[in-house]
Motif scaffolding. Structure first.
Motif, mmCIF file in Angstrom:
data_model
loop_
_atom_site.group_PDB
_atom_site.id
_atom_site.type_symbol
_atom_site.label_atom_id
_atom_site.label_comp_id
_atom_site.label_asym_id
_atom_site.label_seq_id
_atom_site.Cartn_x
_atom_site.Cartn_y
_atom_site.Cartn_z
ATOM 1 N N TRP A 221 0.822 -1.217 0.000
ATOM 2 C CA TRP A 221 0.000 0.000 0.000
ATOM 3 C C TRP A 221 0.855 1.266 0.000
ATOM 4 O O TRP A 221 0.368 2.339 0.338
ATOM 5 C CB TRP A 221 -0.891 0.026 1.237
ATOM 6 C CG TRP A 221 -1.960 -1.026 1.234
ATOM 7 C CD1 TRP A 221 -2.266 -1.902 0.240
ATOM 8 C CD2 TRP A 221 -2.858 -1.309 2.320
ATOM 9 N NE1 TRP A 221 -3.288 -2.733 0.619
ATOM 10 C CE2 TRP A 221 -3.673 -2.389 1.897
ATOM 11 C CE3 TRP A 221 -3.048 -0.778 3.592
ATOM 12 C CZ2 TRP A 221 -4.671 -2.932 2.712
ATOM 13 C CZ3 TRP A 221 -4.025 -1.312 4.395
ATOM 14 C CH2 TRP A 221 -4.838 -2.372 3.954
ATOM 15 N N ARG A 254 -7.168 3.619 -3.988
ATOM 16 C CA ARG A 254 -7.005 2.163 -3.882
ATOM 17 C C ARG A 254 -8.096 1.655 -2.945
ATOM 18 O O ARG A 254 -8.162 2.071 -1.769
ATOM 19 C CB ARG A 254 -5.631 1.810 -3.325
ATOM 20 C CG ARG A 254 -5.332 0.314 -3.322
ATOM 21 C CD ARG A 254 -3.999 0.021 -2.624
ATOM 22 N NE ARG A 254 -3.577 -1.342 -2.883
ATOM 23 C CZ ARG A 254 -2.564 -1.664 -3.684
ATOM 24 N NH1 ARG A 254 -1.868 -0.720 -4.292
ATOM 25 N NH2 ARG A 254 -2.230 -2.937 -3.866
ATOM 26 N N VAL A 256 -9.829 -1.464 -1.024
ATOM 27 C CA VAL A 256 -9.499 -2.810 -0.550
ATOM 28 C C VAL A 256 -10.696 -3.371 0.214
ATOM 29 O O VAL A 256 -11.215 -2.723 1.133
ATOM 30 C CB VAL A 256 -8.258 -2.794 0.361
ATOM 31 C CG1 VAL A 256 -7.924 -4.208 0.836
ATOM 32 C CG2 VAL A 256 -7.070 -2.169 -0.367
ATOM 33 N N ALA A 268 -15.299 -10.493 -6.467
ATOM 34 C CA ALA A 268 -14.038 -10.768 -7.156
ATOM 35 C C ALA A 268 -14.214 -10.667 -8.665
ATOM 36 O O ALA A 268 -13.339 -10.135 -9.376
ATOM 37 C CB ALA A 268 -13.522 -12.147 -6.772
ATOM 38 N N ALA A 271 -14.444 -7.004 -9.600
ATOM 39 C CA ALA A 271 -13.184 -6.285 -9.432
ATOM 40 C C ALA A 271 -12.101 -6.747 -10.396
ATOM 41 O O ALA A 271 -11.043 -6.093 -10.487
ATOM 42 C CB ALA A 271 -12.690 -6.451 -7.993
ATOM 43 N N PRO A 275 -8.221 -2.408 -11.808
ATOM 44 C CA PRO A 275 -6.892 -2.660 -11.229
ATOM 45 C C PRO A 275 -6.672 -2.048 -9.858
ATOM 46 O O PRO A 275 -5.823 -2.527 -9.098
ATOM 47 C CB PRO A 275 -5.936 -2.047 -12.262
ATOM 48 C CG PRO A 275 -6.764 -1.102 -13.072
ATOM 49 C CD PRO A 275 -8.145 -1.662 -13.086
ATOM 50 N N ASN A 276 -7.410 -1.009 -9.499
ATOM 51 C CA ASN A 276 -7.217 -0.383 -8.188
ATOM 52 C C ASN A 276 -8.215 -0.880 -7.145
ATOM 53 O O ASN A 276 -8.363 -0.281 -6.077
ATOM 54 C CB ASN A 276 -7.307 1.142 -8.296
ATOM 55 C CG ASN A 276 -8.620 1.619 -8.896
ATOM 56 O OD1 ASN A 276 -9.103 1.035 -9.861
ATOM 57 N ND2 ASN A 276 -9.177 2.668 -8.340
ATOM 58 N N ALA A 277 -8.904 -1.998 -7.445
ATOM 59 C CA ALA A 277 -9.759 -2.672 -6.461
ATOM 60 C C ALA A 277 -9.094 -3.991 -6.085
ATOM 61 O O ALA A 277 -8.649 -4.742 -6.956
ATOM 62 C CB ALA A 277 -11.152 -2.923 -7.033
ATOM 63 N N GLU A 278 -9.021 -4.273 -4.803
ATOM 64 C CA GLU A 278 -8.276 -5.435 -4.319
ATOM 65 C C GLU A 278 -9.110 -6.174 -3.284
ATOM 66 O O GLU A 278 -9.740 -5.562 -2.415
ATOM 67 C CB GLU A 278 -6.957 -4.968 -3.693
ATOM 68 C CG GLU A 278 -6.116 -6.060 -3.081
ATOM 69 C CD GLU A 278 -4.862 -5.516 -2.402
ATOM 70 O OE1 GLU A 278 -4.011 -6.317 -2.004
ATOM 71 O OE2 GLU A 278 -4.756 -4.274 -2.260
ATOM 72 N N LEU A 280 -8.815 -9.028 -0.225
ATOM 73 C CA LEU A 280 -7.895 -9.719 0.662
ATOM 74 C C LEU A 280 -8.669 -10.690 1.550
ATOM 75 O O LEU A 280 -9.836 -10.434 1.893
ATOM 76 C CB LEU A 280 -7.150 -8.725 1.557
ATOM 77 C CG LEU A 280 -6.162 -7.759 0.896
ATOM 78 C CD1 LEU A 280 -5.566 -6.842 1.957
ATOM 79 C CD2 LEU A 280 -5.076 -8.523 0.173
#
Length: 422
Positions: A221, A254, A256, A268, A271, A275-278, A280
């Protein structure tokens, strides 16, 4: 004491941590023999923990508490019918195999599990002892607004069951004032309702800026983009599509999403092209406070159609982390009330990615204001959401319920005191 809570440790999200800390407090501070009737660990992934797969029943001791687990179905995809089966199997197995224990002095329950509430009410009645349910949410209202197939049809049955359970209680605990009117509408007299707010159940993260920088670097990050983090259950109620859309319209942020739940695969897929979605997985319990503190902004969302009475458990953790909060929720309800009361964040229109992105950019451009909001939230957690204060409110209600029931049990005579039905 007997606590009935479908969710319990090792679950780290939702109601589980509160049930666990309450039971362990009763066992340690009150020198009580505490039993818990729980399900198999499955939340928020809505998949049975592999360590418990295939087991029908189990008894384990955790921190001085005897935990009796019973198998039940776990619906990975939420529909009204599957949720009903989930509740039905919890109820059936609990009735067929109640905990093997001496007669309790009182029975507590964590709701919204209808099955848990029904089981607790029946066990309290069987032993002639006080019954204290703590309302974390109400399934009747949630089913009507859930967005799952058949939710409207399920709402009436859920509300009827809740009415029977709550009217059988000696006292009823509610975690926020926003529940009071709905609980009283279910037939609970106002004088039997007690406010027992949730508490901040995670440790305060390290204040060392170097520790925060190290966590950000470990998570990747440190790219210069402000990090918006949502942590917790990924279900329909949360309306998390708005966060993926926020990332899509604001490539300078970003976004998350950390956690698990029935909508994770759907999110998922959404997203994948952003590209700026993550996404975890849930953080380890020991790492969770540091991850929250490493974000620039913490986000809580709900669908616009949801009548927001409950206060998400993540909010107490967010305040403890000392980061500013953006709440994309209805302006009335428990979440909005807590954000306003704490002074720890901003409110934006639910399901509006443009306004959510604008609020995030506003805080990112003014770090002094962001730090001020975060500090207010942390101060609110220290002064209003301490674990000691939260547990004291519940144990005070429990002591009151025991005192209210004592004259009745004495009048009914020794047979009831031995455990015959009241």
């Amino acid at each position: 004491m007997l606590l009935v809570s479908t969710n319990y440790a090792p679950e780290q999200a939702g109601i589980g941590p509160y049930a666990t800390q309450l039971a362990e407090h009763l066992a340690a501070a009150r020198h009580s023999e505490v039993h818990v009737l729980a399900g198999m660990p499955h939340y928020p992934a809505w998949r049975v923990d592999p360590a418990w797969a295939g087991r029908w029943r189990a008894v384990e001791e955790r921190a001085g508490v005897l935990v009796h687990r019973r198998r039940h179905t776990v619906p990975l995809r939420q529909t009204a019918a599957r949720r009903a089966l989930y509740e039905a199997t919890i109820l059936a197995h609990g009735l067929l195999a109640p905990p093997r224990m001496a007669r309790p002095d009182a029975v507590l329950a964590q709701m919204p599990s209808l099955a848990g509430g029904v089981l607790a009410a029946r066990l309290a009645r069987r032993h002639g002892v006080p019954f204290l349910p703590v309302v974390q949410d109400l399934m009747g209202a949630a089913a009507a607004q859930s967005g799952i197939s058949g939710g409207g049809r399920a709402a009436g049955g859920a509300a009827a069951a809740e009415r029977r359970v709550l009217r059988a209680a000696t006292l009823v605990g509610i975690i926020h004032e926003s529940f009071r009117a709905r609980v009283e509408a279910l037939g609970v007299p106002p004088e039997r309702v007690r406010l027992v707010p949730n508490w901040a159940h995670v440790p305060v993260p390290s204040p060392d800026p170097a520790a925060r920088r190290a966590t950000r670097a470990r998570l990747g990050w440190d790219t210069g983009r402000p990090v918006l983090l949502h942590s917790g259950n990924m279900g329909l109620k949360q309306g998390l599509d708005v966060l993926v859309e926020t990332a899509r319209v604001a490539p300078d942020l970003r976004v998350v999403l950390m956690g698990d739940g029935s909508r994770r695969d759907h999110l998922a897929a959404l997203a994948a092209a952003v590209p700026n979605a993550e996404l975890l997985p849930p953080a380890a319990e020991s790492d969770f406070p540091a991850v929250l503190a490493a974000a620039d902004i913490l986000v809580v969302t709900q669908r616009a159609a949801v009548l927001d009475m409950s206060v998400p458990s993540k909010l107490t953790s967010y305040f403890t982390a000392g980061r500013p909060v953006i709440a994309s929720v209805a302006p009335t309800g428990g979440t909005a009330d807590e954000v306003r009361r704490s002074g720890g964040g901003l409110l934006v229109t639910p399901e509006d990615p443009v306004r959510l992105a604008a609020a995030a950019r506003e805080l990112a451009a003014d770090p002094d204001r962001a730090d001020t909001l975060g500090a207010r939230g942390a101060a609110y957690a220290r002064t209003h959401l301490s674990r000691a204060a939260g547990l004291r409110r519940i144990t005070d209600a429990l002591d009151e319920a025991l005192a209210l029931a004592a004259p009745v049990r004495e009048a009914l005579g020794p047979a009831t005191r031995r455990g015959a039905p009241a």
